[in-house]
Design a protein around this motif. Structure first.
Motif, PDB file in Angstrom:
ATOM      1  N   SER A 171       0.809  -1.371   0.097  1.00 32.48           N
ATOM      2  CA  SER A 171      -0.088  -0.165   0.107  1.00 32.48           C
ATOM      3  C   SER A 171       0.760   1.233   0.008  1.00 32.48           C
ATOM      4  N   PHE A 172       2.041   1.185  -0.321  1.00 27.92           N
ATOM      5  CA  PHE A 172       2.993   2.446  -0.056  1.00 27.92           C
ATOM      6  C   PHE A 172       2.708   3.590  -1.316  1.00 27.92           C
ATOM      7  N   ASP A 173       1.896   2.956  -2.299  1.00 29.16           N
ATOM      8  CA  ASP A 173       1.560   4.164  -3.096  1.00 29.16           C
ATOM      9  C   ASP A 173       0.466   5.088  -2.602  1.00 29.16           C
ATOM     10  N   SER A 174      -0.326   4.514  -1.623  1.00 29.37           N
ATOM     11  CA  SER A 174      -1.030   5.580  -0.906  1.00 29.37           C
ATOM     12  C   SER A 174      -0.551   6.405   0.019  1.00 29.37           C
ATOM     13  N   TYR A 175       0.804   6.213   0.444  1.00 27.80           N
ATOM     14  CA  TYR A 175       1.391   7.069   1.607  1.00 27.80           C
ATOM     15  C   TYR A 175       1.467   8.452   0.665  1.00 27.80           C
ATOM     16  N   ASP A 176       1.166   9.478   1.444  1.00 32.14           N
ATOM     17  CA  ASP A 176       1.476  10.826   1.195  1.00 32.14           C
ATOM     18  C   ASP A 176       2.376  11.559   1.952  1.00 32.14           C
ATOM     19  N   PRO A 177       3.604  11.618   1.307  1.00 28.46           N
ATOM     20  CA  PRO A 177       4.777  12.162   1.881  1.00 28.46           C
ATOM     21  C   PRO A 177       4.820  13.527   2.494  1.00 28.46           C
ATOM     22  N   GLU A 178       3.633  14.321   2.347  1.00 26.04           N
ATOM     23  CA  GLU A 178       3.284  15.343   3.274  1.00 26.04           C
ATOM     24  C   GLU A 178       3.082  15.046   4.726  1.00 26.04           C
ATOM     25  N   TYR A 179       2.795  13.875   5.143  1.00 21.64           N
ATOM     26  CA  TYR A 179       2.561  13.326   6.376  1.00 21.64           C
ATOM     27  C   TYR A 179       3.578  12.457   7.000  1.00 21.64           C
ATOM     28  N   PRO A 180       3.996  12.460   8.158  1.00 23.84           N
ATOM     29  CA  PRO A 180       4.806  11.583   8.901  1.00 23.84           C
ATOM     30  C   PRO A 180       4.711  10.059   8.620  1.00 23.84           C
ATOM     31  N   PHE A 181       5.885   9.451   8.023  1.00 21.52           N
ATOM     32  CA  PHE A 181       5.793   8.154   7.543  1.00 21.52           C
ATOM     33  C   PHE A 181       5.545   7.200   8.865  1.00 21.52           C
ATOM     34  N   VAL A 182       5.868   7.533   9.876  1.00 22.01           N
ATOM     35  CA  VAL A 182       5.805   6.602  11.100  1.00 22.01           C
ATOM     36  C   VAL A 182       4.487   6.604  11.563  1.00 22.01           C
ATOM     37  N   ALA A 183       3.683   7.745  11.569  1.00 26.35           N
ATOM     38  CA  ALA A 183       2.223   7.789  11.822  1.00 26.35           C
ATOM     39  C   ALA A 183       1.475   6.938  10.807  1.00 26.35           C
ATOM     40  N   TRP A 184       1.948   6.906   9.426  1.00 21.76           N
ATOM     41  CA  TRP A 184       1.129   6.063   8.287  1.00 21.76           C
ATOM     42  C   TRP A 184       1.358   4.474   8.723  1.00 21.76           C
ATOM     43  N   ALA A 185       2.681   4.352   8.794  1.00 16.59           N
ATOM     44  CA  ALA A 185       2.994   2.982   9.068  1.00 16.59           C
ATOM     45  C   ALA A 185       2.122   2.443  10.308  1.00 16.59           C
ATOM     46  N   LEU A 186       2.124   3.194  11.406  1.00 19.22           N
ATOM     47  CA  LEU A 186       1.457   2.655  12.424  1.00 19.22           C
ATOM     48  C   LEU A 186      -0.017   2.423  12.171  1.00 19.22           C
ATOM     49  N   GLY A 187      -0.726   3.345  11.493  1.00 20.52           N
ATOM     50  CA  GLY A 187      -2.054   3.145  10.770  1.00 20.52           C
ATOM     51  C   GLY A 187      -2.162   1.731  10.047  1.00 20.52           C
ATOM     52  N   VAL A 188      -1.207   1.504   9.189  1.00 25.17           N
ATOM     53  CA  VAL A 188      -1.189   0.001   8.491  1.00 25.17           C
ATOM     54  C   VAL A 188      -0.965  -0.990   9.575  1.00 25.17           C
ATOM     55  N   ALA A 189      -0.293  -0.885  10.456  1.00 23.92           N
ATOM     56  CA  ALA A 189      -0.036  -1.651  11.731  1.00 23.92           C
ATOM     57  C   ALA A 189      -1.218  -1.932  12.518  1.00 23.92           C
ATOM     58  N   ARG A 190      -1.876  -0.698  12.697  1.00 20.24           N
ATOM     59  CA  ARG A 190      -3.277  -0.855  13.334  1.00 20.24           C
ATOM     60  C   ARG A 190      -4.450  -1.761  12.652  1.00 20.24           C
ATOM     61  N   ASN A 191      -4.171  -1.526  11.441  1.00 19.67           N
ATOM     62  CA  ASN A 191      -5.174  -2.406  10.553  1.00 19.67           C
ATOM     63  C   ASN A 191      -4.906  -3.918  10.960  1.00 19.67           C
ATOM     64  N   GLN A 192      -3.678  -4.066  10.515  1.00 19.06           N
ATOM     65  CA  GLN A 192      -3.270  -5.666  10.591  1.00 19.06           C
ATOM     66  C   GLN A 192      -3.382  -6.102  11.827  1.00 19.06           C
ATOM     67  N   VAL A 193      -3.012  -5.532  12.965  1.00 16.76           N
ATOM     68  CA  VAL A 193      -3.425  -6.043  14.397  1.00 16.76           C
ATOM     69  C   VAL A 193      -4.797  -6.121  14.654  1.00 16.76           C
ATOM     70  N   GLY A 194      -5.487  -5.525  14.028  1.00 10.30           N
ATOM     71  CA  GLY A 194      -7.097  -5.387  14.235  1.00 10.30           C
ATOM     72  C   GLY A 194      -7.639  -6.597  13.353  1.00 10.30           C
ATOM     73  N   LEU A 195      -6.905  -6.966  12.441  1.00  9.19           N
ATOM     74  CA  LEU A 195      -7.276  -8.354  11.682  1.00  9.19           C
ATOM     75  C   LEU A 195      -6.746  -9.482  12.661  1.00  9.19           C
ATOM     76  N   TYR A 196      -5.504  -9.371  13.123  1.00  3.56           N
ATOM     77  CA  TYR A 196      -5.200 -10.480  13.981  1.00  3.56           C
ATOM     78  C   TYR A 196      -6.145 -10.670  15.183  1.00  3.56           C
ATOM     79  N   LEU A 197      -6.502  -9.571  15.922  1.00  2.00           N
ATOM     80  CA  LEU A 197      -7.250  -9.648  16.986  1.00  2.00           C
ATOM     81  C   LEU A 197      -8.850 -10.239  16.807  1.00  2.00           C
ATOM     82  N   ARG A 198      -9.360  -9.822  15.667  1.00  2.00           N
ATOM     83  CA  ARG A 198     -10.488 -10.094  15.427  1.00  2.00           C
ATOM     84  C   ARG A 198     -10.412 -11.822  15.093  1.00  2.00           C
ATOM     85  N   GLY A 199      -9.495 -12.354  14.439  1.00  2.00           N
ATOM     86  CA  GLY A 199      -9.094 -13.676  14.452  1.00  2.00           C
ATOM     87  C   GLY A 199      -9.256 -14.309  15.905  1.00  2.00           C
TER      88      GLY A 199
END
Length: 129
Positions: free
Chosen positions: A34-62
């Protein structure tokens, strides 16, 4: 700089180390895909944490049957807290970089031997006297 923050976030939520490794791998794949959806105007760490949050959510739902799983609000709070800590640590690393830039001669050589070459202090002493 995103990797330590993402790893700390996942570690705070996913207790089983085997699952943690799997979740971190899933996050790495999701970030790449999903890197093509990253907007360089915003902090990369925050974006990566958002991706991580989604993946952790998938894990937790399971794992909903596990009574020790955090709810979505708690996971969101952890992601925000980790991001804030990562920003603070990033500033500290900037200061450290400035300090290291001031090293010269013997001090620089000793630093390189210990922290870049990972040589133990006793071996450094033997090497440089």
């Amino acid at each position: 700089m995103a990797q330590p923050a993402v790893s700390a976030f996942v570690t705070s939520v996913v207790r089983d180390f085997r699952d943690r490794d799997d979740v971190l791998q899933d996050i790495a794949v999701a970030v790449i895909e999903s890197f093509d959806s990253y907007d360089p105007e915003y902090p990369f760490v925050a974006w990566a944490l958002g991706v991580a949050r989604n993946q952790v959510g998938l894990y937790l739902r399971g794992r909903r049957r596990d009574r020790l799983v955090f709810d979505d609000d708690t996971v969101a709070c952890l992601a925000v807290a980790i991001h804030e800590v990562a920003k603070e640590k990033s500033m500290q690393l900037d200061f450290l970089q400035d300090c290291l830039g001031g090293l010269e001669g013997r001090a620089l050589r000793l630093f390189e031997l210990r922290y870049q070459d990972d040589i133990k202090p006793a071996a450094i002493a033997d090497r440089v006297g």
